[in-house]
Design a protein around this motif. Structure first.
Motif, PDB file in Angstrom:
ATOM      1  N   GLU A 175       0.835  -1.212   0.000  1.00 34.66           N
ATOM      2  CA  GLU A 175       0.000   0.000   0.000  1.00 34.66           C
ATOM      3  C   GLU A 175       0.865   1.255   0.000  1.00 34.66           C
ATOM      4  O   GLU A 175       1.939   1.274   0.595  1.00 34.66           O
ATOM      5  CB  GLU A 175      -0.912  -0.003   1.233  1.00 34.66           C
ATOM      6  N   ARG A 176       0.328   2.293  -0.653  1.00 34.65           N
ATOM      7  CA  ARG A 176       1.074   3.555  -0.753  1.00 34.65           C
ATOM      8  C   ARG A 176       1.187   4.244   0.604  1.00 34.65           C
ATOM      9  O   ARG A 176       0.319   4.092   1.462  1.00 34.65           O
ATOM     10  CB  ARG A 176       0.290   4.522  -1.654  1.00 34.65           C
ATOM     11  N   SER A 177       2.227   5.061   0.762  1.00 34.42           N
ATOM     12  CA  SER A 177       2.279   5.892   1.966  1.00 34.42           C
ATOM     13  C   SER A 177       1.460   7.155   1.715  1.00 34.42           C
ATOM     14  O   SER A 177       1.117   7.462   0.573  1.00 34.42           O
ATOM     15  CB  SER A 177       3.721   6.240   2.314  1.00 34.42           C
ATOM     16  N   ALA A 178       1.120   7.873   2.788  1.00 31.57           N
ATOM     17  CA  ALA A 178       0.322   9.096   2.665  1.00 31.57           C
ATOM     18  C   ALA A 178       1.244  10.301   2.784  1.00 31.57           C
ATOM     19  O   ALA A 178       2.052  10.382   3.716  1.00 31.57           O
ATOM     20  CB  ALA A 178      -0.742   9.130   3.747  1.00 31.57           C
ATOM     21  N   THR A 179       1.117  11.222   1.844  1.00 30.10           N
ATOM     22  CA  THR A 179       2.001  12.383   1.847  1.00 30.10           C
ATOM     23  C   THR A 179       1.173  13.669   1.941  1.00 30.10           C
ATOM     24  O   THR A 179      -0.014  13.669   1.653  1.00 30.10           O
ATOM     25  CB  THR A 179       2.818  12.425   0.543  1.00 30.10           C
ATOM     26  N   GLY A 180       1.829  14.729   2.342  1.00 23.81           N
ATOM     27  CA  GLY A 180       1.180  16.046   2.344  1.00 23.81           C
ATOM     28  C   GLY A 180       0.736  16.502   3.720  1.00 23.81           C
ATOM     29  O   GLY A 180       0.961  17.654   4.107  1.00 23.81           O
ATOM     30  N   LEU A 181       0.152  15.586   4.481  1.00 28.11           N
ATOM     31  CA  LEU A 181      -0.431  16.014   5.759  1.00 28.11           C
ATOM     32  C   LEU A 181       0.631  16.428   6.775  1.00 28.11           C
ATOM     33  O   LEU A 181       0.508  17.463   7.433  1.00 28.11           O
ATOM     34  CB  LEU A 181      -1.301  14.898   6.348  1.00 28.11           C
ATOM     35  N   THR A 182       1.687  15.612   6.911  1.00 27.98           N
ATOM     36  CA  THR A 182       2.710  15.942   7.915  1.00 27.98           C
ATOM     37  C   THR A 182       3.268  17.334   7.639  1.00 27.98           C
ATOM     38  O   THR A 182       3.411  18.160   8.557  1.00 27.98           O
ATOM     39  CB  THR A 182       3.877  14.934   7.869  1.00 27.98           C
ATOM     40  N   GLU A 183       3.567  17.579   6.359  1.00 28.27           N
ATOM     41  CA  GLU A 183       4.204  18.845   5.989  1.00 28.27           C
ATOM     42  C   GLU A 183       3.288  20.017   6.368  1.00 28.27           C
ATOM     43  O   GLU A 183       3.719  21.005   6.956  1.00 28.27           O
ATOM     44  CB  GLU A 183       4.512  18.853   4.483  1.00 28.27           C
ATOM     45  N   GLN A 184       1.989  19.891   6.064  1.00 28.34           N
ATOM     46  CA  GLN A 184       1.070  20.989   6.384  1.00 28.34           C
ATOM     47  C   GLN A 184       0.916  21.154   7.904  1.00 28.34           C
ATOM     48  O   GLN A 184       0.886  22.273   8.421  1.00 28.34           O
ATOM     49  CB  GLN A 184      -0.308  20.742   5.756  1.00 28.34           C
ATOM     50  N   LEU A 185       0.836  20.028   8.605  1.00 27.55           N
ATOM     51  CA  LEU A 185       0.677  20.120  10.055  1.00 27.55           C
ATOM     52  C   LEU A 185       1.892  20.796  10.691  1.00 27.55           C
ATOM     53  O   LEU A 185       1.767  21.598  11.625  1.00 27.55           O
ATOM     54  CB  LEU A 185       0.448  18.729  10.655  1.00 27.55           C
ATOM     55  N   LYS A 186       3.074  20.497  10.152  1.00 32.04           N
ATOM     56  CA  LYS A 186       4.286  21.156  10.675  1.00 32.04           C
ATOM     57  C   LYS A 186       4.206  22.659  10.427  1.00 32.04           C
ATOM     58  O   LYS A 186       4.563  23.466  11.290  1.00 32.04           O
ATOM     59  CB  LYS A 186       5.524  20.577  10.017  1.00 32.04           C
ATOM     60  N   GLU A 187       3.741  23.018   9.228  1.00 25.92           N
ATOM     61  CA  GLU A 187       3.597  24.458   8.925  1.00 25.92           C
ATOM     62  C   GLU A 187       2.620  25.131   9.881  1.00 25.92           C
ATOM     63  O   GLU A 187       2.762  26.294  10.231  1.00 25.92           O
ATOM     64  CB  GLU A 187       3.076  24.655   7.494  1.00 25.92           C
ATOM     65  N   LEU A 188       1.620  24.364  10.312  1.00 26.01           N
ATOM     66  CA  LEU A 188       0.632  24.919  11.249  1.00 26.01           C
ATOM     67  C   LEU A 188       1.201  25.018  12.670  1.00 26.01           C
ATOM     68  O   LEU A 188       0.543  25.526  13.570  1.00 26.01           O
ATOM     69  CB  LEU A 188      -0.625  24.052  11.267  1.00 26.01           C
ATOM     70  N   GLY A 189       2.397  24.474  12.877  1.00 20.31           N
ATOM     71  CA  GLY A 189       3.046  24.594  14.186  1.00 20.31           C
ATOM     72  C   GLY A 189       3.124  23.299  14.964  1.00 20.31           C
ATOM     73  O   GLY A 189       3.571  23.286  16.115  1.00 20.31           O
ATOM     74  N   PHE A 190       2.675  22.188  14.369  1.00 24.25           N
ATOM     75  CA  PHE A 190       2.737  20.910  15.094  1.00 24.25           C
ATOM     76  C   PHE A 190       4.157  20.357  15.077  1.00 24.25           C
ATOM     77  O   PHE A 190       4.887  20.510  14.100  1.00 24.25           O
ATOM     78  CB  PHE A 190       1.817  19.870  14.447  1.00 24.25           C
ATOM     79  N   GLU A 191       4.484  19.668  16.184  1.00 24.12           N
ATOM     80  CA  GLU A 191       5.760  18.973  16.268  1.00 24.12           C
ATOM     81  C   GLU A 191       5.516  17.532  15.799  1.00 24.12           C
ATOM     82  O   GLU A 191       4.495  16.930  16.163  1.00 24.12           O
ATOM     83  CB  GLU A 191       6.157  18.976  17.745  1.00 24.12           C
ATOM     84  N   ALA A 192       6.409  16.997  14.959  1.00 29.73           N
ATOM     85  CA  ALA A 192       6.244  15.614  14.487  1.00 29.73           C
ATOM     86  C   ALA A 192       7.471  14.799  14.850  1.00 29.73           C
ATOM     87  O   ALA A 192       8.547  15.353  15.086  1.00 29.73           O
ATOM     88  CB  ALA A 192       6.045  15.586  12.978  1.00 29.73           C
ATOM     89  N   GLY A 193       7.313  13.476  14.930  1.00 31.59           N
ATOM     90  CA  GLY A 193       8.453  12.593  15.211  1.00 31.59           C
ATOM     91  C   GLY A 193       8.359  11.368  14.319  1.00 31.59           C
ATOM     92  O   GLY A 193       7.488  11.282  13.451  1.00 31.59           O
TER      93      GLY A 193
END
Ligand code: FAD
Length: 621
Positions: A175-193
Motif C-alpha cells: 500500500e502507498r504511503s500518505a504524503t502532504g499532511l505531515t508537511e502541512q501540520l508542521k507548517e501549522l506549528g505541530f511537532e512531528a516525530g
C-alpha cells in the motif's frame, strides 16, 4: 458534490472505524475518507484482538457502544482468558481472529449505518481558517467541507518500508504511503516525530509439520468480548508453539550487517515490548531459544502468522533461518517480514478529548499519536469520534478518568506524559486496576454512554440493571446464610484450607484463598439451586466483588481522595509564568500542556507536589 459533514474521519483502520461509528451513533453526519476501501479495518500485523491490558480495552469499547468487541466475537477462531492463575484484575481476554472475516464484518457494519458516507481517496491536506478546521483536501484536488476532522492515519504518514538493504515508500505491505499532511501540520506549528514497527513473515500452512510443534487449544468454554448477545464460539482452530534454536540464531546473525536496524538506516524508535527477532537475539545473547506462536490467519486460508519472528532482515536470511525452525523445515513463505518507519505527532499536543490544542475541531486518534495496537487505536477513535460529534452539537465533552477505564489511563498518559516509543497498554499502567476489570466494564461505562444518547443502548442498559440486581441478590444471599462444618469441610479440605468447627456465613468462606463459588455450589446443593437462574457473567462478578471486597473498597477510597483534585478546575487561558513560586520546569510544562484540572497537572512529569501546593494556594484551596 459533498454536503458539509459534522465529522470527517480520515483513515479506516481501527481508530477510524471506531471514530466513524462513535460519531454516527451520536447522530452526527459522518464521512469516512480512506485511501483504499478494500482495506477497511485491515489487521496490519497480528490477526488477534485483546491480550493483557488490551482485552480490557476491547470490553470497554464494547461497553461504550463501539463495535470492535462485536466484530471480534463474530469472526474469531479461538478465544482464551489469559492470566487466570493471577487475580481478577489481571484476567485478560484474547481472541485469534479471522483476518479477512474481521475486515469484511467491519465494512458490513459501517455500510449498514445510515449516518456514514464513504469516500475512497488520499487526503493530502486540511482546510484551516483562523485556527479552526473547515474540511479536508484530497489528492484529486477536491475540498470536502466538515465541521470537525479526526485524523487516524496509522503507519501511513510518509511511511518507509525496510527489508534488509531495500527500502521503499509504503504505508503497509502493498500500500502507498500518505504524503502532504505531515508537511502541512508542521507548517501549522505541530511537532512531528518518527517511530517504527515491524511484522513477521507469513508462511504457507500446507508446508508446516505441526506434529513437531506443541498444540495450543482455546478455552474449553470460550468467553467473548461483547456484553451483547454475540454468537458463542463453537468451532475453534488450534494454534501451535515452536522454538528458535542456536542454529536459527546463528543464521540470522549472518545477516546482521545487512540489517537496517543495526546499520543505522532505521532511525525511529520501535516497540520495546514487541521486539524483532534480531533485536531479541542481540539483546538476550545468552538465550538459546525464543518461543514462536504459529497462528492461523483464518478459516478459509492456509496462511500462517509467525508470532515472535518479526524481522526486517533480508528476505533470503529470513527464509534460511525460518527453515531451521522445528516444524518449518519444508516451509514455503508467502511474504517476508518487514519494518516500517512512519511519522507521528507527540500526543502532548492534544487535550483530553483528543482535540489538538493548535486547531479547533481537529482531532488525532490511533497510531498517529504514538501508540501501537488495534485496541489502543480503536479506543482513541471512539473517544475522538464521540467528542468531535459532541463539539459540533455544542455539548459537554466526554472524558474518562483514570479510575473509570483503561481508556482514561491511556489518554491521560499520552496527553500528560507523551511517549518516546510506541505506547501499548499494560495492566501495570493503571493504578486502580482492581476497579478496572474486564468483567465489569459494562457496569462502569454503559450507563455513561446511555446518558449521552448513544444509539441502541436500551437493551444494554436493561442487561446492566439485571446484572447489577443479580450481583446484589447473590451477595445478599451469601452474606445472610450460614453453612455447617458437615456441609463444607470436605470441600475445604480438598482445596487445602482449614476446616470449620462451627457454622459461618457463606461470604466469609468465599473470601478464603483457593475457595470458589463453583466449588462451594458443588458441595452445597441448595446454593447450586439458588445460583442456577443467574447467568455465568453475573455469578462471576458476584464472586469477584465479594472475594476482593476489601481491595475494591481501598481503591475506591483512593479514587475519592484523588477525585477531589480532579474536581478543581484550572483556567485554560491562565499564564503560569505569572506564578513565580512554581518551578521553572512546572511553569513551562503547565503553559505548554494547559491541564484542565489540578489532578491532571499533578501527573505531568516535572510538576512536583510542591508545585501542586502552589497551584492550590493560588486557587484559594
Ligand atoms: P491503521 O490501522 O494503520 O489504519 C490507517 C488507515 O488510514 C488505513 O486505512 C489507511 O489506508 C488510511 N489512511 C492513512 N493515511 C490516509 C490519508 N492521507 N487519506 C486517506 N486515508 C488514509 N501493533 C501491535 O500492537 N503490535 C505489533 O507488533 C504491530 N506490528 C505492526 C507491524 C506493521 C508492519 C504495521 C503496519 C503495524 C503494526 N502494528 C502493530 C500496529 C497496528 O497495526 C496499529 O497499531 C493499528 O493498526 C493502528 O490503527 P490505526 O487505526 O491508528 O491505523
Amino acid at each position: 458534490m459533498f454536503p458539509t459533514y459534522d465529522v470527517i474521519v480520515v483513515g479506516a483502520g481501527h481508530a477510524g472505524c471506531e471514530a466513524a461509528v462513535a460519531a454516527a451513533n451520536l447522530g452526527a453526519k459522518v464521512l469516512l475518507a480512506t485511501m483504499n476501501m478494500q482495506t477497511i479495518a485491515q489487521m496490519s500485523c497480528n490477526p488477534a484482538m485483546g491480550g493483557v491490558g488490551k482485552g480490557q480495552i476491547v470490553r470497554e469499547i464494547d461497553a461504550l457502544g463501539g463495535y470492535s468487541g462485536i466484530v471480534t466475537d463474530e469472526t474469531m477462531v479461538q478465544f482464551r482468558l489469559l492470566n487466570l492463575s493471577k487475580g481478577p484484575a489481571m484476567w485478560s481476554p484474547r481472541a485469534q481472529s479471522d483476518r479477512m472475516a474481521f475486515a469484511l464484518n467491519w465494512r458490513e457494519k459501517l455500510e449498514a449505518h445510515p449516518n456514514i458516507d464513504f469516500w475512497q481517496e488520499m487526503v493530502v491536506g486540511l482546510v484551516v481558517k483562523d485556527g479552526r478546521i473547515e474540511g479536508v483536501r484530497t489528492g484529486l484536488g477536491m475540498e470536502i467541507p466538515g465541521k470537525s476532522v479526526v485524523l487516524t492515519n496509522g503507519t501511513f504518514l510518509n511511511g518507509t518500508i525496510h527489508i534488509g538493504e531495500k527500502q521503499f515508500g509504503g504505508g503497509r505491505a502493498g500500500e502507498r504511503s500518505a504524503t502532504g499532511l505531515t508537511e502541512q501540520l508542521k507548517e501549522l506549528g505541530f511537532e512531528a516525530g518518527r517511530m517504527k514497527t515491524g511484522t513477521p513473515a507469513r508462511l504457507d500452512g500446507r508446508t508446516l509439520d505441526y506434529s513437531a510443534m506443541t498444540v495450543q487449544h482455546g478455552d474449553e468454554n470460550p468467553g467473548r468480548f461483547s456484553y451483547t448477545d454475540t454468537p458463542p464460539l463453537t468451532d475453534q482452530l488450534p494454534c501451535h508453539v515452536t522454538y528458535t534454536s542456536p542454529e536459527v540464531h546463528e543464521t540470522l546473525r549472518e545477516g546482521f550487517d545487512r540489517s537496517p536496524m543495526f546499520n543505522g538506516r532505521i532511525q525511529g524508535l520501535g516497540p520495546r515490548y514487541c521486539p524483532s527477532i534480531e533485536d531479541k537475539i542481540d539483546r538476550f545473547a545468552g538465550r538459546d531459544q525464543h518461543q514462536l506462536f504459529v497462528e492461523p490467519e483464518g478459516r478459509n486460508t492456509c496462511e500462517i502468522y509467525v508470532n515472535g519472528f518479526s524481522s526486517s532482515l533480508p528476505e533470503d536470511v529470513q527464509y534460511k533461518a525460518l527453515r531451521k525452525v522445528r516444524g518449518f523445515e519444508n516451509m514455503k513463505m508467502f511474504r517476508p517480514g518487514y519494518a516500517i518507519e512512519y511519522d507521528f505527532f507527540p500526543p502532548t499536543q492534544l487535550g483530553p478529548t483528543l482535540e489538538t490544542r493548535l486547531v479547533d475541531g481537529l482531532f488525532f486518534a490511533g497510531q498517529i499519536n504514538g501508540t501501537t495496537g488495534y485496541e489502543e487505536a480503536g479506543c482513541q477513535g471512539l473517544i475522538a469520534g464521540m467528542n468531535a460529534a459532541l463539539a459540533v452539537q455544542e455539548r459537554d465533552p466526554f472524558i474518562l478518568r483514570r479510575s473509570d477505564a483503561y481508556i482514561g489511563v491511556l489518554i491521560d498518559d499520552l496527553i500528560n506524559k507523551g511517549t518516546e516509543e510506541p505506547y501499548r497498554m499494560f495492566t501495570s499502567r493503571a493504578e486502580y486496576r482492581i476497579l478496572l476489570r474486564q468483567d465489569d466494564a459494562d457496569l462502569r461505562l454503559t450507563p455513561m454512554a446511555a446518558a449521552l444518547g448513544v444509539r441502541d443502548m436500551d437493551g444494554r442498559i436493561a442487561r446492566v440493571q439485571s446484572k447489577r440486581a443479580g450481583v446484589a441478590d447473590i451477595s445478599g444471599e451469601l452474606r445472610q446464610h450460614s453453612i455447617t462444618p458437615e456441609q463444607i469441610n470436605g470441600y475445604l479440605e480438598s482445596v487445602g484450607t482449614a476446616s470449620l468447627k462451627q457454622g459461618v456465613k457463606l461470604d466469609s468462606i468465599l473470601a478464603r484463598p483457593g475457595v470458589s463459588l463453583e466449588g462451594m455450589a458443588d458441595a452445597v446443593p441448595a446454593l447450586r439451586d439458588f445460583l442456577t437462574p443467574y447467568d455465568a457473567e453475573t455469578v462471576n462478578l458476584a464472586e469477584v466483588t465479594l472475594k476482593y471486597e476489601g481491595y475494591i473498597e481501598r481503591e475506591r477510597q483512593a479514587v475519592e481522595k484523588m477525585s477531589r483534585l480532579e474536581g478543581i478546575k484550572l483556567g485554560k487561558a491562565f499564564d503560569y509564568e505569572q506564578l513565580t513560586a512554581l518551578s521553572k520546569e512546572a511553569r513551562q510544562k503547565l503553559n505548554k500542556l494547559k491541564p484542565v484540572t489540578i489532578g491532571q497537572a499533578s501527573r505531568i512529569s516535572g510538576v512536583s507536589p510542591a508545585d501542586v501546593s502552589v497551584l492550590l494556594v493560588h486557587l484559594g484551596r
